[in-house]
Design a protein around this motif. Sequence first.
Motif, PDB file in Angstrom:
ATOM      1  N   ALA A  20      -4.165  -3.025   7.473  1.00  0.00           N
ATOM      2  CA  ALA A  20      -5.551  -2.901   7.019  1.00  0.00           C
ATOM      3  C   ALA A  20      -5.657  -3.075   5.507  1.00  0.00           C
ATOM      4  O   ALA A  20      -6.600  -3.696   5.015  1.00  0.00           O
ATOM      5  N   GLY A  21      -4.715  -2.522   4.778  1.00  0.00           N
ATOM      6  CA  GLY A  21      -4.744  -2.646   3.319  1.00  0.00           C
ATOM      7  C   GLY A  21      -5.755  -1.736   2.636  1.00  0.00           C
ATOM      8  O   GLY A  21      -5.868  -1.744   1.415  1.00  0.00           O
ATOM      9  N   VAL A  22      -6.498  -0.977   3.409  1.00  0.00           N
ATOM     10  CA  VAL A  22      -7.467  -0.012   2.869  1.00  0.00           C
ATOM     11  C   VAL A  22      -7.370   1.265   3.705  1.00  0.00           C
ATOM     12  O   VAL A  22      -6.941   1.215   4.863  1.00  0.00           O
ATOM     13  N   PRO A  23      -7.773   2.403   3.136  1.00  0.00           N
ATOM     14  CA  PRO A  23      -7.760   3.640   3.931  1.00  0.00           C
ATOM     15  C   PRO A  23      -8.684   3.511   5.144  1.00  0.00           C
ATOM     16  O   PRO A  23      -9.748   2.900   5.061  1.00  0.00           O
ATOM     17  N   LEU A  24      -8.248   4.068   6.268  1.00  0.00           N
ATOM     18  CA  LEU A  24      -9.014   3.997   7.508  1.00  0.00           C
ATOM     19  C   LEU A  24      -9.300   5.386   8.058  1.00  0.00           C
ATOM     20  O   LEU A  24      -8.515   6.311   7.851  1.00  0.00           O
ATOM     21  N   THR A  25     -10.405   5.502   8.780  1.00  0.00           N
ATOM     22  CA  THR A  25     -10.698   6.734   9.503  1.00  0.00           C
ATOM     23  C   THR A  25      -9.959   6.715  10.838  1.00  0.00           C
ATOM     24  O   THR A  25      -9.460   5.673  11.262  1.00  0.00           O
ATOM     25  N   ARG A  26      -9.926   7.853  11.496  1.00  0.00           N
ATOM     26  CA  ARG A  26      -9.308   7.929  12.816  1.00  0.00           C
ATOM     27  C   ARG A  26      -9.965   6.945  13.771  1.00  0.00           C
ATOM     28  O   ARG A  26      -9.303   6.246  14.526  1.00  0.00           O
ATOM     29  N   MET A  27     -11.286   6.854  13.708  1.00  0.00           N
ATOM     30  CA  MET A  27     -12.010   5.956  14.606  1.00  0.00           C
ATOM     31  C   MET A  27     -11.665   4.491  14.320  1.00  0.00           C
ATOM     32  O   MET A  27     -11.483   3.700  15.240  1.00  0.00           O
ATOM     33  N   GLU A  28     -11.525   4.135  13.053  1.00  0.00           N
ATOM     34  CA  GLU A  28     -11.159   2.761  12.698  1.00  0.00           C
ATOM     35  C   GLU A  28      -9.742   2.433  13.165  1.00  0.00           C
ATOM     36  O   GLU A  28      -9.472   1.311  13.599  1.00  0.00           O
ATOM     37  N   ILE A  29      -8.860   3.414  13.083  1.00  0.00           N
ATOM     38  CA  ILE A  29      -7.497   3.221  13.582  1.00  0.00           C
ATOM     39  C   ILE A  29      -7.540   3.015  15.094  1.00  0.00           C
ATOM     40  O   ILE A  29      -6.914   2.096  15.621  1.00  0.00           O
ATOM     41  N   GLU A  30      -8.292   3.854  15.772  1.00  0.00           N
ATOM     42  CA  GLU A  30      -8.418   3.758  17.233  1.00  0.00           C
ATOM     43  C   GLU A  30      -8.953   2.391  17.650  1.00  0.00           C
ATOM     44  O   GLU A  30      -8.468   1.794  18.615  1.00  0.00           O
ATOM     45  N   PHE A  56       4.101  10.248   4.856  1.00  0.00           N
ATOM     46  CA  PHE A  56       3.810   8.833   5.044  1.00  0.00           C
ATOM     47  C   PHE A  56       2.357   8.482   4.731  1.00  0.00           C
ATOM     48  O   PHE A  56       2.061   7.344   4.398  1.00  0.00           O
ATOM     49  N   VAL A  57       1.442   9.440   4.895  1.00  0.00           N
ATOM     50  CA  VAL A  57       0.029   9.170   4.620  1.00  0.00           C
ATOM     51  C   VAL A  57      -0.577  10.272   3.770  1.00  0.00           C
ATOM     52  O   VAL A  57      -0.122  11.423   3.786  1.00  0.00           O
ATOM     53  N   LEU A  58      -1.603   9.889   3.052  1.00  0.00           N
ATOM     54  CA  LEU A  58      -2.428  10.816   2.290  1.00  0.00           C
ATOM     55  C   LEU A  58      -3.765  10.888   3.004  1.00  0.00           C
ATOM     56  O   LEU A  58      -4.323   9.857   3.396  1.00  0.00           O
ATOM     57  N   VAL A  59      -4.275  12.108   3.168  1.00  0.00           N
ATOM     58  CA  VAL A  59      -5.563  12.294   3.823  1.00  0.00           C
ATOM     59  C   VAL A  59      -6.602  12.554   2.745  1.00  0.00           C
ATOM     60  O   VAL A  59      -6.462  13.472   1.938  1.00  0.00           O
ATOM     61  N   GLU A  60      -7.628  11.711   2.732  1.00  0.00           N
ATOM     62  CA  GLU A  60      -8.735  11.855   1.775  1.00  0.00           C
ATOM     63  C   GLU A  60      -9.994  12.230   2.543  1.00  0.00           C
ATOM     64  O   GLU A  60     -10.365  11.558   3.503  1.00  0.00           O
ATOM     65  N   LYS A  61     -10.646  13.314   2.120  1.00  0.00           N
ATOM     66  CA  LYS A  61     -11.909  13.728   2.737  1.00  0.00           C
ATOM     67  C   LYS A  61     -13.019  12.812   2.255  1.00  0.00           C
ATOM     68  O   LYS A  61     -13.135  12.518   1.076  1.00  0.00           O
ATOM     69  N   GLU A  62     -13.824  12.356   3.208  1.00  0.00           N
ATOM     70  CA  GLU A  62     -14.986  11.541   2.873  1.00  0.00           C
ATOM     71  C   GLU A  62     -16.133  12.018   3.764  1.00  0.00           C
ATOM     72  O   GLU A  62     -16.242  11.598   4.922  1.00  0.00           O
ATOM     73  N   ASN A  65     -15.612  12.872   7.553  1.00  0.00           N
ATOM     74  CA  ASN A  65     -14.454  12.116   8.037  1.00  0.00           C
ATOM     75  C   ASN A  65     -13.274  12.236   7.092  1.00  0.00           C
ATOM     76  O   ASN A  65     -13.436  12.499   5.902  1.00  0.00           O
ATOM     77  N   ASN A  66     -12.109  11.997   7.633  1.00  0.00           N
ATOM     78  CA  ASN A  66     -10.895  11.841   6.835  1.00  0.00           C
ATOM     79  C   ASN A  66     -10.544  10.368   6.811  1.00  0.00           C
ATOM     80  O   ASN A  66     -10.707   9.657   7.794  1.00  0.00           O
ATOM     81  N   ARG A  67     -10.067   9.921   5.668  1.00  0.00           N
ATOM     82  CA  ARG A  67      -9.526   8.568   5.551  1.00  0.00           C
ATOM     83  C   ARG A  67      -8.037   8.707   5.312  1.00  0.00           C
ATOM     84  O   ARG A  67      -7.597   9.561   4.557  1.00  0.00           O
ATOM     85  N   TYR A  68      -7.279   7.833   5.957  1.00  0.00           N
ATOM     86  CA  TYR A  68      -5.821   7.895   5.905  1.00  0.00           C
ATOM     87  C   TYR A  68      -5.296   6.706   5.113  1.00  0.00           C
ATOM     88  O   TYR A  68      -5.593   5.558   5.426  1.00  0.00           O
ATOM     89  N   LEU A  69      -4.519   7.028   4.085  1.00  0.00           N
ATOM     90  CA  LEU A  69      -3.991   6.028   3.157  1.00  0.00           C
ATOM     91  C   LEU A  69      -2.464   6.073   3.202  1.00  0.00           C
ATOM     92  O   LEU A  69      -1.873   7.148   3.054  1.00  0.00           O
ATOM     93  N   PRO A  70      -1.809   4.933   3.427  1.00  0.00           N
ATOM     94  CA  PRO A  70      -0.332   4.944   3.448  1.00  0.00           C
ATOM     95  C   PRO A  70       0.238   5.292   2.076  1.00  0.00           C
ATOM     96  O   PRO A  70      -0.214   4.777   1.058  1.00  0.00           O
ATOM     97  N   LEU A  71       1.187   6.202   2.057  1.00  0.00           N
ATOM     98  CA  LEU A  71       1.915   6.542   0.832  1.00  0.00           C
ATOM     99  C   LEU A  71       3.234   5.790   0.749  1.00  0.00           C
ATOM    100  O   LEU A  71       3.796   5.630  -0.320  1.00  0.00           O
ATOM    101  N   VAL A  72       3.734   5.359   1.890  1.00  0.00           N
ATOM    102  CA  VAL A  72       4.995   4.620   1.973  1.00  0.00           C
ATOM    103  C   VAL A  72       4.650   3.147   2.160  1.00  0.00           C
ATOM    104  O   VAL A  72       3.816   2.792   2.995  1.00  0.00           O
ATOM    105  N   GLN A  73       5.280   2.306   1.373  1.00  0.00           N
ATOM    106  CA  GLN A  73       5.064   0.864   1.493  1.00  0.00           C
ATOM    107  C   GLN A  73       5.786   0.338   2.733  1.00  0.00           C
ATOM    108  O   GLN A  73       6.900   0.767   3.041  1.00  0.00           O
TER     109      GLN A  73
END
Length: 122
Positions: A20-30, A56-62, A65-73
Amino acid sequence: MELKTLPNSELELMMILWRAGVPLTRMEIEERLPKKRTLSKTTILSFLSRLEEKGFVLVEKEGRNNRYLPLVQESDYLKQESGSILKKLYGSSVKKFVAALYDGDGLSKEQIAELKDYLDRL
């Protein structure tokens, strides 16, 4: 830093986040899961929680919703896992690894040419 090997279920979610290259919500991942792969909301959230615990991921509150951002490349994870597989299964022998692919009809002529081209560039 030594990364933990991820089970396939968690790796599948990481692959979605990396692509994705951008943080995603649980629903977007699903929504990005393969159509024949059905996971419940709670199962996805459980996998994401484990990924957060493992760093592996950082959770950002929005908002709500939570957005999930990869911390590991992705490249760092793949490099480590490739090395681990090579060491565990093939005694660190690239020749044995390639031979196993070739002997098992795993390499096409195009793939062999691609590998040769890559080695020539090295």
